[in-house]
Design a protein around this motif. Structure first.
Motif, PDB file in Angstrom:
ATOM      1  N   ARG A   1       1.976  12.989 -10.948  1.00 52.14           N
ATOM      2  CA  ARG A   1       0.727  12.150 -11.259  1.00 52.14           C
ATOM      3  C   ARG A   1       0.720  10.874 -10.599  1.00 52.14           C
ATOM      4  O   ARG A   1       1.695   9.939 -10.595  1.00 52.14           O
ATOM      5  N   GLU A   2      -0.421  10.923  -9.809  1.00 48.75           N
ATOM      6  CA  GLU A   2      -0.686   9.778  -8.775  1.00 48.75           C
ATOM      7  C   GLU A   2       0.713   9.715  -7.908  1.00 48.75           C
ATOM      8  O   GLU A   2       1.042  10.653  -7.176  1.00 48.75           O
ATOM      9  N   ASP A   3       1.222   8.614  -7.996  1.00 49.93           N
ATOM     10  CA  ASP A   3       2.438   8.455  -7.009  1.00 49.93           C
ATOM     11  C   ASP A   3       3.828   8.623  -7.601  1.00 49.93           C
ATOM     12  O   ASP A   3       4.794   8.337  -7.010  1.00 49.93           O
ATOM     13  N   LYS A   4       4.142   9.050  -8.909  1.00 49.82           N
ATOM     14  CA  LYS A   4       5.148   9.146  -9.622  1.00 49.82           C
ATOM     15  C   LYS A   4       5.528  10.389 -10.283  1.00 49.82           C
ATOM     16  O   LYS A   4       4.767  11.475 -10.512  1.00 49.82           O
TER      17      LYS A   4
ATOM     18  N   ALA B   1       7.457   9.490  -6.389  1.00 52.31           N
ATOM     19  CA  ALA B   1       7.551  10.913  -5.865  1.00 52.31           C
ATOM     20  C   ALA B   1       7.643  10.963  -4.540  1.00 52.31           C
ATOM     21  O   ALA B   1       6.781  11.297  -3.725  1.00 52.31           O
ATOM     22  N   ASP B   2       8.669  10.433  -3.867  1.00 48.79           N
ATOM     23  CA  ASP B   2       9.080  10.714  -2.415  1.00 48.79           C
ATOM     24  C   ASP B   2      10.433  11.888  -2.734  1.00 48.79           C
ATOM     25  O   ASP B   2      11.144  11.755  -3.082  1.00 48.79           O
TER      26      ASP B   2
ATOM     27  N   GLY C   1       3.878  10.551  -3.772  1.00 43.99           N
ATOM     28  CA  GLY C   1       3.138  11.662  -4.651  1.00 43.99           C
ATOM     29  C   GLY C   1       2.175  12.477  -3.820  1.00 43.99           C
ATOM     30  O   GLY C   1       1.592  13.406  -4.284  1.00 43.99           O
ATOM     31  N   ARG C   2       2.175  12.260  -2.557  1.00 40.27           N
ATOM     32  CA  ARG C   2       1.047  12.852  -1.628  1.00 40.27           C
ATOM     33  C   ARG C   2       1.795  13.789  -0.675  1.00 40.27           C
ATOM     34  O   ARG C   2       2.897  13.453  -0.046  1.00 40.27           O
TER      35      ARG C   2
END
Length: 524
Positions: free
Chosen positions: A26-29, A471-472, A504-505
Motif C-alpha cells: 500500500r502506497e510505498d510500504k 517496498a523496495d 512501492g512502484r
C-alpha cells in the motif's frame, strides 16, 4: 489501490529460511505479509515459482553524474538495485567551489565523466536538489568526499595539511554530515586524498565517530603494502572509535596472493579487539578505474593541469617512467601488479580506436613503447581515460566473500566500454556463487546484498521484508537469473529479473524495461 504480489518464495533479507507467501503493498510500504492474502480490486503480480526479496543495495556506485543525465539507470535497476551509494573514493561532484570547477572536472572525468555541461551547483544540498529534479529510478545516498572538502579547505596541492586546514576540513565534514550524508569516503590512491597523512584522517574520524558515521575507505594499498595499509586503519580505529568500511576489498597482483591468510587474520584480529570493520567487494577478479591511477602520486599533485604539464615535459616524463618501471614499494603501482598486457583502455572519447586494447597494443597504435603511449593518451585525452586491470584470482575472491561483515557492490564506471560489473554484479552473485559454485546459500547472498548494507549505513526501513518497511523489492527466477555482460560485450542486461519495485512502484519489468522512476534522495 496498492499491489498484491502473489505466491512467491519470500527471502526476507534476514538470512533466515525462505517461506511461500503473499505481500500486500500500500502506497510505498509493505502493508501485510501472509500465506494467503485476498483483496478485491487490487492489481496482482504473479510470483509463482519466483523469489521475492528486498531490493539490492549497491554500496559503491559511480552513477553520481549519470543519474543527472540518464536517471533511468537501466544497468542498475535491471539487476535489482533499488538503492545506490554515491560520493565514493573521496572524489565526486560536491562540494565544488567555483574557483576549482575547471581543474576538478578534469581531475574526475576519467571516473565520472565531464560534469561541466550537466552539473553547475556547488554544495551537497545543491546536488541533492539536482538529483530530485532529475527524478532517479532508484534511491540514492551520498557520502562526503574527502577530496572535495580537502580541496575546499586547502586547494589541490600535494602536501600535508596544516592544523588550520584540518580544522576547516572538520567543520566542512560536520556540515555535510548534518546535511544528510551517511559517512565520509576517501580514496588514498587518488589526488588529493593520497596526500593526506594519518593525522589528518584521524582528526576527521573523530568527527565521524562522534556522529556515529563510518569512514568508507579505498585504502592506501591493495597490493604489496596491504598489511601496512590495514594497520594504519586499525590504528585510526583504536584512536577514534570510528567504524571502518573498506571499499572493494581485494588483494591485487599474483606476487601478493600469498598474503591472503595474513590479511584475513589481520581483519579478524581487529574485530576480536572490538573494532568495527567491514567491507564490500564486487564478484570479479578484474578492477576498473581512471587510467591516470597508473602514475605515481607525486605526478598527480596539484590537479590535472599540473599533471598534464608534467606529461608534456620530456625530462619529467622520463622520471615518471623510471618511477613506474623501477618500483620502490611506496605506492600501488598498477603496472607492477597487473602488467602492461593486463591493463585495457575502456574509455577514450578522442581515441575510440584505443578502447578495448591493452597497453602493449596501445603502444602499437602510437608506434612506441607502452609507457610512452600511455603518457600520450592521457595528455591528448586531458585525463578522461578509463581502464580495466586484471589483478586477482578466484580463490581469493571466494574466501573474501565468505568473510564476516562483507557485502556486495558494483563499483562500475559507466562511460565508454565499461566493466561488466556495471550490468551484472548482483545477478552474478546468485548465478555463479549461489547456484553454480554453492559458495553460500541464497538466503545468505540476499542478506549480504540487502540487510547487511542497510544496517551498515543506517538506511532505515529498507534491506528487509517486514510489515511497515519500504517496498523496495525484487522478483526473480532462481533457475534463470544470470549476468550476461562480458568484458568484450559489457553493455548487456542481466536475465531472470522479472520485476523491480522502488518505494512501492513497479519501475522495471522483464521484456518492458524501465516503466517509471520513483527513487528518492535518502539521508543517513
Amino acid at each position: 489501490m496498492g499491489l498484491l504480489i502473489r505466491g512467491g518464495t519470500i527471502v526476507d533479507g534476514s538470512g533466515g529460511p525462505p517461506f511461500r507467501g503473499d505481500l500486500l503493498i500500500r502506497e510505498d510500504k509493505v502493508a501485510e505479509i501472509g500465506r494467503r492474502i485476498d483483496r478485491e480490486n487490487v492489481p496482482v503480480l504473479d510470483a509463482e515459482n519466483k523469489v521475492v526479496c528486498p531490493g539490492f543495495i549497491d554500496t559503491h556506485s559511480h552513477s553520481d553524474l549519470r543519474v543527472l543525465t540518464e536517471p533511468d539507470l537501466p544497468p542498475k535497476i535491471s539487476q535489482g538495485i533499488t538503492t545506490e551509494i554515491y560520493g565514493q573514493d573521496g572524489v565526486s561532484l560536491a562540494p565544488l567551489p567555483k574557483p576549482y570547477r575547471s581543474g576538478w572536472s578534469k581531475n574526475i572525468s576519467g571516473l565520472l565523466g565531464d560534469l561541466n555541461s550537466v552539473w553547475r551547483g556547488e554544495s551537497v544540498p545543491d546536488y541533492f536538489e539536482a538529483v530530485r529534479r532529475a527524478g532517479p529510478v532508484n534511491n540514492i545516498l551520498y557520502l562526503v568526499p574527502h577530496g572535495n572538502i580537502r580541496m575546499q579547505a586547502m586547494g589541490l596541492e600535494g602536501r600535508a595539511a596544516e592544523a588550520g586546514e584540518i580544522g576547516r576540513m572538520k567543520d566542512l565534514l560536520s556540515e555535510n554530515l548534518d546535511a544528510g550524508c551517511p559517512g565520509m569516503s576517501t580514496g588514498l590512491i587518488y589526488p588529493p586524498c593520497a596526500f593526506a597523512e594519518t593525522g589528518e584522517l584521524e582528526a576527521l574520524c573523530v568527527v565521524l565517530a562522534e556522529k556515529g558515521k563510518p569512514l568508507v575507505v579505498h585504502q592506501r594499498s591493495e597490493a604489496g603494502r596491504i598489511l601496512e595499509s590495514m594497520q594504519e586503519l586499525i590504528w585510526i580505529a583504536r584512536r577514534t572509535g570510528v567504524k571502518v568500511y573498506i571499499s572493494h576489498f581485494k588483494l591485487a597482483g599474483k606476487n601478493n596472493w600469498h598474503l591472503l591468510d595474513r590479511l584475513l587474520e589481520t581483519l579478524e584480529g581487529a574485530r576480536r579487539e572490538g573494532l568495527d570493520f567491514s567491507f564490500d567487494l564486487y564478484p570479479y577478479t578484474a578492477g576498473s578505474t581512471m587510467f591516470s591511477a597508473i602514475l605515481p602520486p607525486w605526478a598527480l599533485s596539484g590537479g590535472t593541469e599540473r599533471m598534464l604539464e608534467r606529461l608534456k615535459n620530456a625530462r619529467t616524463r622520463e622520471k615518471i617512467r623510471d618511477c613506474i618501471l623501477h618500483p620502490d614499494g611506496s605506492w600501488d603501482n598498477f603496472i607492477e601488479f597487473a602488467g602492461v598486457e593486463n591493463i585495457y583502455i575502456t574509455d577514450a572519447a578522442r581515441h575510440p580506436e584505443a578502447v578495448g586494447k591493452n597497453l602493449v597494443q596501445i603502444g602499437g597504435l602510437y608506434g612506441c613503447d607502452p609507457m610512452e603511449a600511455s603518457f600520450r593518451l592521457l595528455a591528448e585525452e586531458e585525463n578522461r581515460v578509463g581502464m580495466v586491470d586484471y589483478y586477482g584470482n578466484e580463490e581469493t575472491l571466494v574466501r573474501m566473500m565468505q568473510s564476516e561483515g562483507q557485502n556486495f557492490c558494483t563499483d562500475g564506471l559507466l562511460g565508454g566500454t565499461p566493466h561488466p560489473r556495471v550490468y551484472g554484479s548482483f545477478p552474478r552473485v546468485i548465478a555463479r556463487y549461489v547456484r553454480e559454485k554453492k559458495v553460500m546459500s541464497l538466503e545468505q547472498a540476499v542478506h549480504k546484498m540487502a540487510e547487511v548494507p542497510a544496517r551498515r549505513f543506517g538506511i532505515e526501513g529498507r534491506g528487509s521484508i517486514r510489515k511497515g518497511c519500504f517496498a523496495d523489492l525484487v522478483v526473480f527466477d532462481p533457475l534463470t537469473i544470470r549476468d550476461t555482460a562480458t568484458y568484450l560485450e559489457p553493455r548487456s542486461l542481466s536475465e531472470g529479473i522479472e520485476a523491480v519495485l522502488v518505494n512501492g512502484r513497479i519501475c522495471y519489468l522483464a521484456g518492458r524495461g524501465v516503466l517509471g522512476r520513483s527513487g528518492r534522495v535518502l539521508h543517513g
